[in-house]
Design a protein around this motif. Sequence first.
Motif, PDB file in Angstrom:
ATOM      1  N   ARG A  63      78.574  63.986  54.829  1.00 19.08           N
ATOM      2  CA  ARG A  63      77.159  64.259  55.095  1.00 19.08           C
ATOM      3  C   ARG A  63      76.309  63.514  54.069  1.00 19.08           C
ATOM      4  O   ARG A  63      76.432  63.739  52.867  1.00 19.08           O
ATOM      5  CB  ARG A  63      76.873  65.760  55.024  1.00 19.08           C
ATOM      6  CG  ARG A  63      77.837  66.643  55.837  1.00 19.08           C
ATOM      7  CD  ARG A  63      77.708  66.429  57.322  1.00 19.08           C
ATOM      8  NE  ARG A  63      78.725  67.170  58.055  1.00 19.08           N
ATOM      9  CZ  ARG A  63      78.513  68.337  58.656  1.00 19.08           C
ATOM     10  NH1 ARG A  63      77.333  68.924  58.573  1.00 19.08           N
ATOM     11  NH2 ARG A  63      79.476  68.936  59.328  1.00 19.08           N
ATOM     12  N   LEU A  64      75.430  62.649  54.550  1.00 22.05           N
ATOM     13  CA  LEU A  64      74.488  61.943  53.685  1.00 22.05           C
ATOM     14  C   LEU A  64      73.133  62.654  53.717  1.00 22.05           C
ATOM     15  O   LEU A  64      72.879  63.485  54.585  1.00 22.05           O
ATOM     16  CB  LEU A  64      74.345  60.489  54.137  1.00 22.05           C
ATOM     17  CG  LEU A  64      75.647  59.690  54.278  1.00 22.05           C
ATOM     18  CD1 LEU A  64      75.342  58.252  54.688  1.00 22.05           C
ATOM     19  CD2 LEU A  64      76.459  59.708  52.988  1.00 22.05           C
ATOM     20  N   ASN A  65      72.258  62.325  52.796  1.00 22.10           N
ATOM     21  CA  ASN A  65      70.911  62.913  52.716  1.00 22.10           C
ATOM     22  C   ASN A  65      70.903  64.341  52.213  1.00 22.10           C
ATOM     23  O   ASN A  65      69.974  65.088  52.513  1.00 22.10           O
ATOM     24  CB  ASN A  65      70.198  62.899  54.082  1.00 22.10           C
ATOM     25  CG  ASN A  65      69.637  61.540  54.426  1.00 22.10           C
ATOM     26  OD1 ASN A  65      69.455  60.711  53.560  1.00 22.10           O
ATOM     27  ND2 ASN A  65      69.375  61.322  55.687  1.00 22.10           N
ATOM     28  N   ALA A  66      71.886  64.741  51.449  1.00 23.66           N
ATOM     29  CA  ALA A  66      71.952  66.137  51.021  1.00 23.66           C
ATOM     30  C   ALA A  66      70.749  66.544  50.185  1.00 23.66           C
ATOM     31  O   ALA A  66      70.340  67.702  50.197  1.00 23.66           O
ATOM     32  CB  ALA A  66      73.240  66.384  50.229  1.00 23.66           C
ATOM     33  N   ASP A  67      70.160  65.590  49.449  1.00 22.41           N
ATOM     34  CA  ASP A  67      69.073  65.949  48.537  1.00 22.41           C
ATOM     35  C   ASP A  67      67.705  65.425  48.945  1.00 22.41           C
ATOM     36  O   ASP A  67      66.692  65.789  48.334  1.00 22.41           O
ATOM     37  CB  ASP A  67      69.383  65.455  47.115  1.00 22.41           C
ATOM     38  CG  ASP A  67      69.587  63.945  47.064  1.00 22.41           C
ATOM     39  OD1 ASP A  67      69.782  63.335  48.131  1.00 22.41           O
ATOM     40  OD2 ASP A  67      69.554  63.385  45.959  1.00 22.41           O
ATOM     41  N   GLN A  68      67.631  64.579  49.958  1.00 19.84           N
ATOM     42  CA  GLN A  68      66.345  64.021  50.372  1.00 19.84           C
ATOM     43  C   GLN A  68      66.251  64.007  51.890  1.00 19.84           C
ATOM     44  O   GLN A  68      66.484  62.988  52.540  1.00 19.84           O
ATOM     45  CB  GLN A  68      66.158  62.607  49.811  1.00 19.84           C
ATOM     46  CG  GLN A  68      66.020  62.566  48.301  1.00 19.84           C
ATOM     47  CD  GLN A  68      65.703  61.182  47.779  1.00 19.84           C
ATOM     48  OE1 GLN A  68      65.925  60.179  48.462  1.00 19.84           O
ATOM     49  NE2 GLN A  68      65.173  61.107  46.573  1.00 19.84           N
ATOM     50  N   GLY A  69      65.893  65.138  52.443  1.00 19.53           N
ATOM     51  CA  GLY A  69      65.783  65.255  53.882  1.00 19.53           C
ATOM     52  C   GLY A  69      64.403  64.875  54.381  1.00 19.53           C
ATOM     53  O   GLY A  69      63.604  64.228  53.696  1.00 19.53           O
ATOM     54  N   THR A 100      73.084  52.487  51.536  1.00 17.19           N
ATOM     55  CA  THR A 100      73.417  52.866  50.163  1.00 17.19           C
ATOM     56  C   THR A 100      74.872  53.323  50.070  1.00 17.19           C
ATOM     57  O   THR A 100      75.600  52.971  49.139  1.00 17.19           O
ATOM     58  CB  THR A 100      72.479  53.981  49.669  1.00 17.19           C
ATOM     59  OG1 THR A 100      71.136  53.499  49.669  1.00 17.19           O
ATOM     60  CG2 THR A 100      72.855  54.430  48.266  1.00 17.19           C
ATOM     61  N   PHE A 101      75.291  54.112  51.047  1.00 14.15           N
ATOM     62  CA  PHE A 101      76.671  54.586  51.092  1.00 14.15           C
ATOM     63  C   PHE A 101      77.647  53.417  51.208  1.00 14.15           C
ATOM     64  O   PHE A 101      78.700  53.398  50.568  1.00 14.15           O
ATOM     65  CB  PHE A 101      76.843  55.545  52.276  1.00 14.15           C
ATOM     66  CG  PHE A 101      78.258  55.929  52.574  1.00 14.15           C
ATOM     67  CD1 PHE A 101      78.927  56.845  51.788  1.00 14.15           C
ATOM     68  CD2 PHE A 101      78.930  55.371  53.661  1.00 14.15           C
ATOM     69  CE1 PHE A 101      80.246  57.207  52.054  1.00 14.15           C
ATOM     70  CE2 PHE A 101      80.242  55.721  53.942  1.00 14.15           C
ATOM     71  CZ  PHE A 101      80.903  56.643  53.132  1.00 14.15           C
ATOM     72  N   ILE A 102      77.285  52.407  51.995  1.00 18.39           N
ATOM     73  CA  ILE A 102      78.157  51.250  52.204  1.00 18.39           C
ATOM     74  C   ILE A 102      78.227  50.389  50.948  1.00 18.39           C
ATOM     75  O   ILE A 102      79.293  49.909  50.565  1.00 18.39           O
ATOM     76  CB  ILE A 102      77.645  50.404  53.383  1.00 18.39           C
ATOM     77  CG1 ILE A 102      77.760  51.192  54.697  1.00 18.39           C
ATOM     78  CG2 ILE A 102      78.420  49.086  53.477  1.00 18.39           C
ATOM     79  CD1 ILE A 102      79.133  51.679  55.037  1.00 18.39           C
ATOM     80  N   GLY A 103      77.092  50.197  50.286  1.00 20.96           N
ATOM     81  CA  GLY A 103      77.076  49.309  49.134  1.00 20.96           C
ATOM     82  C   GLY A 103      77.208  47.855  49.548  1.00 20.96           C
ATOM     83  O   GLY A 103      76.696  47.456  50.603  1.00 20.96           O
ATOM     84  N   GLU A 104      77.915  47.071  48.756  1.00 26.45           N
ATOM     85  CA  GLU A 104      78.030  45.633  49.010  1.00 26.45           C
ATOM     86  C   GLU A 104      79.411  45.228  49.506  1.00 26.45           C
ATOM     87  O   GLU A 104      79.692  44.041  49.674  1.00 26.45           O
ATOM     88  CB  GLU A 104      77.696  44.859  47.730  1.00 26.45           C
ATOM     89  CG  GLU A 104      76.300  45.129  47.184  1.00 26.45           C
ATOM     90  CD  GLU A 104      75.197  44.877  48.211  1.00 26.45           C
ATOM     91  OE1 GLU A 104      75.317  43.882  48.964  1.00 26.45           O
ATOM     92  OE2 GLU A 104      74.242  45.668  48.271  1.00 26.45           O
ATOM     93  N   GLU A 105      80.279  46.193  49.742  1.00 25.24           N
ATOM     94  CA  GLU A 105      81.612  45.871  50.242  1.00 25.24           C
ATOM     95  C   GLU A 105      81.554  45.442  51.712  1.00 25.24           C
ATOM     96  O   GLU A 105      80.677  45.884  52.462  1.00 25.24           O
ATOM     97  CB  GLU A 105      82.522  47.092  50.131  1.00 25.24           C
ATOM     98  CG  GLU A 105      82.747  47.612  48.730  1.00 25.24           C
ATOM     99  CD  GLU A 105      83.594  48.874  48.772  1.00 25.24           C
ATOM    100  OE1 GLU A 105      84.818  48.743  48.842  1.00 25.24           O
ATOM    101  OE2 GLU A 105      83.014  49.982  48.738  1.00 25.24           O
ATOM    102  N   PRO A 106      82.498  44.615  52.147  1.00 25.73           N
ATOM    103  CA  PRO A 106      82.554  44.290  53.577  1.00 25.73           C
ATOM    104  C   PRO A 106      82.958  45.521  54.389  1.00 25.73           C
ATOM    105  O   PRO A 106      83.888  46.245  54.018  1.00 25.73           O
ATOM    106  CB  PRO A 106      83.620  43.186  53.651  1.00 25.73           C
ATOM    107  CG  PRO A 106      84.447  43.365  52.423  1.00 25.73           C
ATOM    108  CD  PRO A 106      83.532  43.898  51.365  1.00 25.73           C
ATOM    109  N   VAL A 107      82.229  45.748  55.472  1.00 29.55           N
ATOM    110  CA  VAL A 107      82.438  46.949  56.291  1.00 29.55           C
ATOM    111  C   VAL A 107      82.379  46.586  57.764  1.00 29.55           C
ATOM    112  O   VAL A 107      81.529  45.796  58.200  1.00 29.55           O
ATOM    113  CB  VAL A 107      81.369  48.017  55.973  1.00 29.55           C
ATOM    114  CG1 VAL A 107      81.294  49.072  57.070  1.00 29.55           C
ATOM    115  CG2 VAL A 107      81.665  48.698  54.644  1.00 29.55           C
ATOM    116  N   LEU A 108      83.290  47.166  58.522  1.00 33.22           N
ATOM    117  CA  LEU A 108      83.211  47.147  59.975  1.00 33.22           C
ATOM    118  C   LEU A 108      82.593  48.473  60.392  1.00 33.22           C
ATOM    119  O   LEU A 108      83.135  49.539  60.109  1.00 33.22           O
ATOM    120  CB  LEU A 108      84.592  46.971  60.599  1.00 33.22           C
ATOM    121  CG  LEU A 108      85.325  45.662  60.263  1.00 33.22           C
ATOM    122  CD1 LEU A 108      86.704  45.639  60.919  1.00 33.22           C
ATOM    123  CD2 LEU A 108      84.504  44.453  60.696  1.00 33.22           C
TER     124      LEU A 108
END
Length: 272
Positions: A63-69, A100-108
């Motif tokens: 779950r993302l956004n836990a502190d900034q809804g 932000t969760f992904i960052g700079e890593e390569p992601v599919l």
Amino acid sequence: MPDAPPRHVLSLSGGKDSAALALYMRERIPQMEYVFNDTGKELPETYAYLDRIQDYLGKPVIRLNADQGFDHWYDVYGGMIPSNHRRWCTKMLKLKPFETFIGEEPVLNYVGLRADEERSGYISHKPNITPVYPFREDGLKLADIERILRDSGVGMPPYTEWGRTRSGCFFCFYQQKIEWLQLKDKYPDLYEAAKVYERPYPGSGNVFTWSQGESLEELERPERAAAVRREAERRRANREETRADLTLAEVYANRFAPPSEDDDAACVICTI
């Protein structure tokens, strides 16, 4: 050193397509990461549905956004509620937390667009994030998505049982007017909570409304609500009459289409 393999990430919205995609990919990509951007304003059924999906997957949905809804960004934007012309909710509550969760890593990034639809919308365009569309690649259509959900036991999102056609915040501005009235019928407290946001914008004194062209207070007036319900029933009856002339494929394609008002392709990250 060889390049690190990409991460595999699938975003759940609480909708049927992303749910079915998560189930479809469970055995294919065991290392998949599942995320949900929580605005803090979801329907109770959405949270319950996510729990059901998580149980089936056997791994957590992050779950993302836990502190900034939503309310945090509503204040940042000076009390201006979002609309299809100012979708700060999608940008700040969906895209930015995801990136932000992904960052700079390569992601599919696995997206649940089906082979029988031409939707597009808000997805990340960061160069390290590559979208993947398994349903389109494998030719899966609405009937296949329903089968996946049915056979797994997870089923369709429970909010569809009372007329809601999309996931997203309970006050999503893409709701049809009849859906607003259905929300009032099912969750009068949430309807009242949505009304609170319809107040003068400090910068200009203008009052922004969730539903195009009228406030929720105007929409719920007995004569107006009755007219909206009559129109929705008329459209429903027309669709039922038309069904007899449709092929089976066309019936499936139109089964969950909104009965009125422009959808504008909405926000893919919010609704699939």
